[in-house]
Design an enzyme around this catalytic site. Sequence first.
Site, PDB file in Angstrom:
ATOM      1  N   SER A   1       0.646  -1.298   0.081  1.00  0.00           N
ATOM      2  CA  SER A   1      -0.097  -0.047   0.053  1.00  0.00           C
ATOM      3  C   SER A   1       0.738   1.399  -0.002  1.00  0.00           C
ATOM      4  O   SER A   1       1.948   1.426   0.757  1.00  0.00           O
ATOM      5  CB  SER A   1      -1.248  -0.121   1.552  1.00  0.00           C
TER       6      SER A   1
ATOM      7  N   TYR B   1      -1.964   5.055  -4.264  1.00  0.00           N
ATOM      8  CA  TYR B   1      -2.829   6.053  -3.909  1.00  0.00           C
ATOM      9  C   TYR B   1      -2.388   7.347  -4.654  1.00  0.00           C
ATOM     10  O   TYR B   1      -1.244   7.770  -4.327  1.00  0.00           O
ATOM     11  CB  TYR B   1      -3.083   6.601  -2.562  1.00  0.00           C
TER      12      TYR B   1
ATOM     13  N   THR C   1      -5.848   2.409  -6.606  1.00  0.00           N
ATOM     14  CA  THR C   1      -7.103   2.495  -6.193  1.00  0.00           C
ATOM     15  C   THR C   1      -7.901   3.584  -6.144  1.00  0.00           C
ATOM     16  O   THR C   1      -7.437   4.987  -6.116  1.00  0.00           O
ATOM     17  CB  THR C   1      -6.832   2.281  -4.542  1.00  0.00           C
TER      18      THR C   1
ATOM     19  N   ARG D   1     -16.025   7.482   8.835  1.00  0.00           N
ATOM     20  CA  ARG D   1     -15.852   6.241   9.606  1.00  0.00           C
ATOM     21  C   ARG D   1     -15.992   6.852  10.999  1.00  0.00           C
ATOM     22  O   ARG D   1     -15.018   7.315  11.828  1.00  0.00           O
ATOM     23  CB  ARG D   1     -14.484   5.768   9.458  1.00  0.00           C
TER      24      ARG D   1
ATOM     25  N   LYS E   1      -8.503  -0.670  -8.971  1.00  0.00           N
ATOM     26  CA  LYS E   1      -9.041  -1.417  -7.680  1.00  0.00           C
ATOM     27  C   LYS E   1     -10.184  -0.365  -7.524  1.00  0.00           C
ATOM     28  O   LYS E   1     -10.253   0.927  -6.962  1.00  0.00           O
ATOM     29  CB  LYS E   1      -7.957  -1.702  -6.332  1.00  0.00           C
TER      30      LYS E   1
ATOM     31  N   HIS F   1     -13.810  -1.869  -1.072  1.00  0.00           N
ATOM     32  CA  HIS F   1     -12.759  -1.586   0.060  1.00  0.00           C
ATOM     33  C   HIS F   1     -13.217  -2.042   1.387  1.00  0.00           C
ATOM     34  O   HIS F   1     -13.184  -1.412   2.457  1.00  0.00           O
ATOM     35  CB  HIS F   1     -12.762   0.073   0.144  1.00  0.00           C
TER      36      HIS F   1
ATOM     37  N   ARG G   1     -15.246   0.257   3.622  1.00  0.00           N
ATOM     38  CA  ARG G   1     -14.871   1.407   4.206  1.00  0.00           C
ATOM     39  C   ARG G   1     -14.785   2.763   3.692  1.00  0.00           C
ATOM     40  O   ARG G   1     -14.554   3.608   4.221  1.00  0.00           O
ATOM     41  CB  ARG G   1     -13.363   1.160   4.477  1.00  0.00           C
TER      42      ARG G   1
ATOM     43  N   ASP H   1     -11.969  -8.425  -4.147  1.00  0.00           N
ATOM     44  CA  ASP H   1     -11.926  -8.618  -2.543  1.00  0.00           C
ATOM     45  C   ASP H   1     -13.174  -7.905  -2.057  1.00  0.00           C
ATOM     46  O   ASP H   1     -13.951  -7.395  -2.752  1.00  0.00           O
ATOM     47  CB  ASP H   1     -10.741  -7.963  -2.013  1.00  0.00           C
ATOM     48  N   SER H   2     -13.234  -8.036  -0.614  1.00  0.00           N
ATOM     49  CA  SER H   2     -14.276  -7.573   0.107  1.00  0.00           C
ATOM     50  C   SER H   2     -15.293  -8.583   0.588  1.00  0.00           C
ATOM     51  O   SER H   2     -15.951  -9.055   0.096  1.00  0.00           O
ATOM     52  CB  SER H   2     -15.174  -6.239  -0.506  1.00  0.00           C
ATOM     53  N   GLY H   3     -14.960  -8.764   2.080  1.00  0.00           N
ATOM     54  CA  GLY H   3     -15.866  -9.975   2.383  1.00  0.00           C
ATOM     55  C   GLY H   3     -15.261 -11.352   2.714  1.00  0.00           C
ATOM     56  O   GLY H   3     -16.065 -12.041   3.308  1.00  0.00           O
TER      57      GLY H   3
ATOM     58  N   ARG I   1     -13.756 -14.450   3.936  1.00  0.00           N
ATOM     59  CA  ARG I   1     -13.303 -14.798   5.405  1.00  0.00           C
ATOM     60  C   ARG I   1     -12.840 -16.154   5.408  1.00  0.00           C
ATOM     61  O   ARG I   1     -12.163 -16.631   6.423  1.00  0.00           O
ATOM     62  CB  ARG I   1     -14.430 -14.697   6.404  1.00  0.00           C
TER      63      ARG I   1
ATOM     64  N   ARG J   1      -8.860  -8.030   5.884  1.00  0.00           N
ATOM     65  CA  ARG J   1      -8.788  -8.014   7.110  1.00  0.00           C
ATOM     66  C   ARG J   1      -8.371  -9.379   7.894  1.00  0.00           C
ATOM     67  O   ARG J   1      -7.553  -9.382   8.591  1.00  0.00           O
ATOM     68  CB  ARG J   1     -10.318  -7.762   7.771  1.00  0.00           C
TER      69      ARG J   1
HETATM   70  C1  LIG Z   1      -7.153  -1.334   7.734  1.00  0.00           C
HETATM   71  C2  LIG Z   1      -7.346  -1.416   6.408  1.00  0.00           C
HETATM   72  C3  LIG Z   1      -6.537  -0.608   5.764  1.00  0.00           C
HETATM   73  C4  LIG Z   1      -6.749  -0.733   4.412  1.00  0.00           C
HETATM   74  N1  LIG Z   1      -5.835   0.009   3.572  1.00  0.00           N
HETATM   75  C5  LIG Z   1      -6.047   0.045   2.047  1.00  0.00           C
HETATM   76  C6  LIG Z   1      -4.855   0.893   1.450  1.00  0.00           C
HETATM   77  O1  LIG Z   1      -3.983   1.507   1.786  1.00  0.00           O
HETATM   78  N2  LIG Z   1      -5.097   0.697   0.166  1.00  0.00           N
HETATM   79  C7  LIG Z   1      -6.063  -0.066  -0.518  1.00  0.00           C
HETATM   80  O2  LIG Z   1      -6.277   0.054  -1.835  1.00  0.00           O
HETATM   81  N3  LIG Z   1      -7.150  -0.555   0.151  1.00  0.00           N
HETATM   82  C8  LIG Z   1      -6.948  -0.687   1.431  1.00  0.00           C
HETATM   83  N4  LIG Z   1      -7.933  -1.463   2.195  1.00  0.00           N
HETATM   84  C9  LIG Z   1      -8.876  -2.221   1.439  1.00  0.00           C
HETATM   85  C10 LIG Z   1      -8.408  -3.553   1.211  1.00  0.00           C
HETATM   86  O3  LIG Z   1      -7.427  -3.459   0.163  1.00  0.00           O
HETATM   87  C11 LIG Z   1      -9.524  -4.358   0.857  1.00  0.00           C
HETATM   88  O4  LIG Z   1     -10.130  -3.809  -0.372  1.00  0.00           O
HETATM   89  C12 LIG Z   1     -10.636  -4.776   1.759  1.00  0.00           C
HETATM   90  O5  LIG Z   1      -9.792  -4.916   3.267  1.00  0.00           O
HETATM   91  C13 LIG Z   1     -11.277  -5.867   1.612  1.00  0.00           C
HETATM   92  O6  LIG Z   1     -12.361  -6.201   2.586  1.00  0.00           O
HETATM   93  P1  LIG Z   1     -12.175  -7.236   3.852  1.00  0.00           P
HETATM   94  O7  LIG Z   1     -11.347  -6.711   4.657  1.00  0.00           O
HETATM   95  O8  LIG Z   1     -13.647  -7.006   4.621  1.00  0.00           O
HETATM   96  O9  LIG Z   1     -12.061  -8.678   3.104  1.00  0.00           O
HETATM   97  C14 LIG Z   1      -7.882  -1.256   3.566  1.00  0.00           C
HETATM   98  C15 LIG Z   1      -8.536  -2.121   4.365  1.00  0.00           C
HETATM   99  C16 LIG Z   1      -8.390  -2.075   5.773  1.00  0.00           C
HETATM  100  C17 LIG Z   1      -9.100  -3.396   6.542  1.00  0.00           C
END
Ligand SMILES: Cc1cc2nc3c(=O)[nH]c(=O)nc-3n(C[C@H](O)[C@H](O)[C@H](O)COP(=O)(O)O)c2cc1C
Length: 390
Positions: A131, A155, A181, A190, A263, A287, A290, A318-320, A322, A342
Amino acid sequence: MTQPGNFSDHQLAIYAQGMFGGGKPSWTTNLARLEEYARQKLSPEAFGYIVPSAGDNATTRANRAAFDRYRIVPRMLRGRAERSYRTTVLGTDMPAPVMIAPLGVQNLAHPDGELATARAAAALGLTYVHSTQASRSFEEVAEAAGDAPRWYQLYWPTDDELCLSFLQRAKENGFSVLVLTVDTVLLGYRPADLDRGYLPFLAGDGIANYLTDPVFRSRLAKPPEEDMTAAALQFAQVFPHAGLSWERLPWLREHWDGPIVIKGIQSVADAKAAADAGMDGIVVSNHGGRQVDGAIAALDALGPIAEAVGDELTVLFDSGIRTGSDVVKALALGAKAVLIGRPFAYGLALGGQAGVEHVLRCLLAEFDLTMALSGLSMDDLEPGILATAG
Ligand SMILES: Cc1cc2nc3c(=O)[nH]c(=O)nc-3n(C[C@H](O)[C@H](O)[C@H](O)COP(=O)(O)O)c2cc1C
């Protein structure tokens, strides 16, 4: 390094250790419960930054509900003794279609932060995505990762000269694919962080790539070592980039000679725009909930997007995710590979590099077992292997 097809050996090793060696795993093998255990290790600020999402967490709930709605229909007696999940994604060889999502500020989870994660990924041969908001620099991570595969998540700063410097450092340090991203042109709303008045970057966390950058440093009156507050405020001038638009992508293409992945795509229209802009891939992602509270579940966006652009673009997801069965579902709906978010951060909180390795080995074991017990090989993965539950 874990060999393809041997992922479920991890399960056997745990049983053997328990029955003959008198030992138990250091951490739970129940991937869905990692968050609960990680909570006990994390400071309230770190927990608040890593775990909750935007607004009322509605997007995160939708992400999980979508995974629950899809069910695998297992098929029997298909001779699954020999198994391989090896694949190549945008020139990167992978033992399984599983990657490490870019997560910023990993020192919130463990002092070793990204170094631990990069080493764990390298131990399993999985691709680590670095990142821009990392707590360790390109150079430090490259040294920790050795010759293991790695991509870079950008970014885009408001300062193009700084952007070029990031791209150059990523190239020089062996990051082969650029992931831009686009869902974070502003920080999401948040409440967990807002209620504490807490943003790690302003405390100097998660800005290592900036603090070590010659262009960024040239913008400061005093080096960050002497005036961190001024450096943090300068960072706030260059991130995020609310004005970013599709028109800027040719510039990026001009300055990056490897594959580019966008992304944060959640609609067919934007997926087509990425294809029209000559991009190589996309990550269908919200994301992890988030950014936009009340957004479409990423898994619900995946199927239609993969159908529309899957022939033109490498579609990642991605996203979800587990569990191992979640990986199977996302691949069936059209992802060429998935990114784990996560769950690995929870492993990092629990046990640094060893904790991340534990989570990844458990996830791959569960993925392998789900595939084998469902009679599936990689070629079988298509939406027809799923049913939707009422
Ligand atoms: C603590 C945290 C920090 C993150 N930082 C970034 C980041 O710096 N750049 C980015 O593209 N996505 C970031 N993400 C998003 C993740 O790349 C990813 O899309 C997301 O964690 C997927 O969802 P999930 O954790 O619920 O599976 C971050 C997510 C979390 C939880």
